[in-house]
Design an enzyme around this catalytic site. Structure first.
Site, PDB file in Angstrom:
ATOM      1  N   HIS A   1       0.805  -1.218   0.000  1.00  0.00           N
ATOM      2  CA  HIS A   1       0.000   0.000   0.000  1.00  0.00           C
ATOM      3  C   HIS A   1       0.843   1.275   0.000  1.00  0.00           C
ATOM      4  CE1 HIS A   1      -2.928  -2.964   1.807  1.00  0.00           C
ATOM      5  NE2 HIS A   1      -3.558  -2.531   0.739  1.00  0.00           N
TER       6      HIS A   1
ATOM      7  N   ARG B   1      -7.545   5.320   0.212  1.00  0.00           N
ATOM      8  CA  ARG B   1      -7.104   4.618   1.415  1.00  0.00           C
ATOM      9  C   ARG B   1      -5.845   5.235   2.010  1.00  0.00           C
ATOM     10  NH1 ARG B   1      -7.511  -1.793   0.803  1.00  0.00           N
ATOM     11  NH2 ARG B   1      -6.359  -1.523  -1.142  1.00  0.00           N
TER      12      ARG B   1
ATOM     13  N   ASP C   1     -12.989  -9.200  -2.657  1.00  0.00           N
ATOM     14  CA  ASP C   1     -12.247  -8.829  -1.451  1.00  0.00           C
ATOM     15  C   ASP C   1     -12.969  -7.676  -0.759  1.00  0.00           C
ATOM     16  OD1 ASP C   1     -10.432  -8.167   0.506  1.00  0.00           O
ATOM     17  OD2 ASP C   1      -8.704  -8.025  -0.826  1.00  0.00           O
TER      18      ASP C   1
ATOM     19  N   GLU D   1     -14.245 -12.611   0.484  1.00  0.00           N
ATOM     20  CA  GLU D   1     -13.065 -12.601   1.352  1.00  0.00           C
ATOM     21  C   GLU D   1     -13.115 -11.491   2.405  1.00  0.00           C
ATOM     22  OE1 GLU D   1      -8.347 -11.615   0.644  1.00  0.00           O
ATOM     23  OE2 GLU D   1      -9.318 -13.047  -0.684  1.00  0.00           O
TER      24      GLU D   1
ATOM     25  N   GLU E   1      -6.180 -13.100   6.449  1.00  0.00           N
ATOM     26  CA  GLU E   1      -5.090 -12.201   6.050  1.00  0.00           C
ATOM     27  C   GLU E   1      -4.556 -11.409   7.232  1.00  0.00           C
ATOM     28  OE1 GLU E   1      -4.606  -8.114   3.402  1.00  0.00           O
ATOM     29  OE2 GLU E   1      -6.108  -9.584   2.803  1.00  0.00           O
TER      30      GLU E   1
ATOM     31  N   ASP F   1      -0.932 -14.356   5.910  1.00  0.00           N
ATOM     32  CA  ASP F   1       0.175 -13.711   5.207  1.00  0.00           C
ATOM     33  C   ASP F   1       1.457 -14.181   5.871  1.00  0.00           C
ATOM     34  OD1 ASP F   1       2.283 -11.705   4.605  1.00  0.00           O
ATOM     35  OD2 ASP F   1       0.660 -10.687   3.540  1.00  0.00           O
TER      36      ASP F   1
ATOM     37  N   HIS G   1      -2.201 -14.989   1.756  1.00  0.00           N
ATOM     38  CA  HIS G   1      -2.290 -13.643   1.191  1.00  0.00           C
ATOM     39  C   HIS G   1      -0.930 -13.233   0.646  1.00  0.00           C
ATOM     40  CE1 HIS G   1      -1.721  -9.199   1.751  1.00  0.00           C
ATOM     41  NE2 HIS G   1      -2.796  -9.222   0.974  1.00  0.00           N
TER      42      HIS G   1
ATOM     43  N   GLU H   1      -1.864 -16.682  -4.529  1.00  0.00           N
ATOM     44  CA  GLU H   1      -2.353 -15.353  -4.903  1.00  0.00           C
ATOM     45  C   GLU H   1      -1.208 -14.549  -5.502  1.00  0.00           C
ATOM     46  OE1 GLU H   1      -4.661 -11.491  -2.989  1.00  0.00           O
ATOM     47  OE2 GLU H   1      -3.405 -12.700  -1.679  1.00  0.00           O
TER      48      GLU H   1
END
Length: 410
Positions: free
Chosen positions: A47, A74, A242, A268, A295, A318, A345, A365
């Site tokens: 991110h 975000r 998601d 998800e 996740e 993750d 994840h 993924e």
């Protein structure tokens, strides 16, 4: 008769042989600046992206969507505020073998690693991953158990596995027991399922645009989005949604009901990760799509609760957050006892080496991290020079690349 099974003292662990290779140095660091991290593709924090990137500046439902001022992007509420942490573990062999581990946590994680956790690593045999992990875990219970402390532990643990594989000249997947599949099929996480299909992925997951705070209009837009992508990819290409921890139970049930005509493979992370009862009720209420989560769960204890309460059809730890490889293999084994698949994840190479070893890890993924989701680029940005990328929907792990098989871009 007492209940203790400690009938004799447990001596401290010392090197098993003269000349044993030990860990001589632990170093934790991050990027020199936030802007450099964004320009470099985000590193370990997917991110940490430049303005306009789909993963931060698309309309994506999230826990802060209840507040209108934080709905548009975000980044506005700090989704990438912590940034990456990079850990180097150096051995004292003649080659000064270096292992690399990653997580998120930035400067805060660096402090935890260098000022606290390093004492359990320095001078240790790198093969003693269980001992090192247990001492880090126990020593952080008063402030850890989840979040930042476990992410810091994860980065150290992964660096040790990488160093151990490099020292022994074998890939990490061989240390874990070897392959159960020749290569890993991948699905894409993207804002463009149509392009993911063209790229050869075996399915695509896209973000839900709106949450409960957007009312009935938002729900209609959500279903219109699902309908659009189903029509774009055709009836046989798997699609998933998601929800990023952003819904409540009634909304999630209604979303699943309204998605029935569009054959959604799974929904998800619909609820906040601590709402175990909510997930259990959601799974009971929904039979037309699978429910997935994990996740943002940590360690085998959190995943044990998800399993015991029958919260999900698929679990998604993750590997760079949940406790590293040492803990992730326990989570996979625990889930196998419940016949629950594990599809981690993201986490690229760190999850690939785990997944390729275990039968209950059916696919990987791959986050499509190009700004417009129109090309396949490295998940970790430019951190590594040789991160393996999917081709025709598969990731392959070379037998002649020891450790996790990647080279840090210095």
């Amino acid at each position: 008769m007492g209940i203790s099974l400690i009938l004799g003292p447990h001596p401290p662990v010392v090197p098993a042989r003269d000349g044993a290779v030990l860990i001589r140095r632990v170093r934790a660091y991050t990027f020199s600046s936030d802007s450099y991290e964004r320009e470099s593709g985000g590193g370990a924090d997917c991110h940490r992206q430049s303005s306009g990137h789909w993963i931060v500046d698309s309309t994506i439902s999230n826990p802060m969507s209840v507040y209108e001022e934080y709905r548009k992007s975000r980044t506005s509420w700090g989704i990438g505020a912590l940034g990456s942490v990079i850990v180097e573990v150096e051995l004292d062999d003649i080659r000064r073998t270096m292992g690399i581990g990653l997580s998120i946590g930035g400067d805060a994680a660096c402090y935890v690693i260098e000022e606290h956790l390093s004492r359990f690593v320095l001078g240790q045999d790198p093969s003693n991953v269980e001992l090192i992990w247990d001492q880090m875990w126990r020593s952080t219970m008063n402030y850890g158990r989840r979040g930042l402390a476990v992410q810091a532990m994860s980065a150290i643990d992964l660096a040790i596995w990488d160093a151990l594989g490099k020292h022994r000249g074998v890939p990490v997947y061989e240390l874990l027991g070897g392959k159960t599949k020749g290569r890993m099929p991948c699905y894409a996480t993207t804002c463009r399922p149509d392009l993911a299909k063209e790229m050869g992925f075996f399915g695509a997951k896209f973000p839900l645009p709106y949450g409960p705070a957007s009312g009935d209009w938002g729900m209609r837009e959500n279903i219109a989005t699902v309908k659009k992508w189903r029509e774009a990819v055709g009836p046989d290409f798997p699609i998933m949604i998601d929800c990023y921890m952003s819904l409540n139970l009634p909304y999630a049930i209604e979303l699943a009901r309204k998605c029935e005509p569009y054959d959604v493979k799974w929904i998800e992370e619909a609820l906040p990760p601590d709402d175990y009862e909510g997930y259990s009720e959601l799974k009971k209420a929904v039979s037309t799509t699978m429910i997935t989560t994990g996740e943002h769960e940590y360690t085998r204890y959190g995943f044990r609760t998800l399993l015991e309460k029958k919260c999900a059809d698929v679990l998604q730890p993750d590997i760079t957050w949940c406790g590293g490889m040492t803990e992730a293999r326990r989570i996979v084994a625990l889930a196998a006892a419940y016949d629950i698949p594990i599809i981690p994840h993201g986490s690229s190479i760190y999850s690939y080496h785990l997944q390729i070893c275990f039968p209950n890890c059916p696919m990987a993924e791959f986050l499509v991290m190009s700004p417009k989701a129109d090309s396949i680029v490295s998940f970790f940005g430019n951190l590594f020079t040789d991160e393996p990328l999917p081709k025709d929907g598969y990731v392959e792990l070379a037998h002649d690349r020891p450790g996790f098989g990647v080279t840090l871009n210095r």
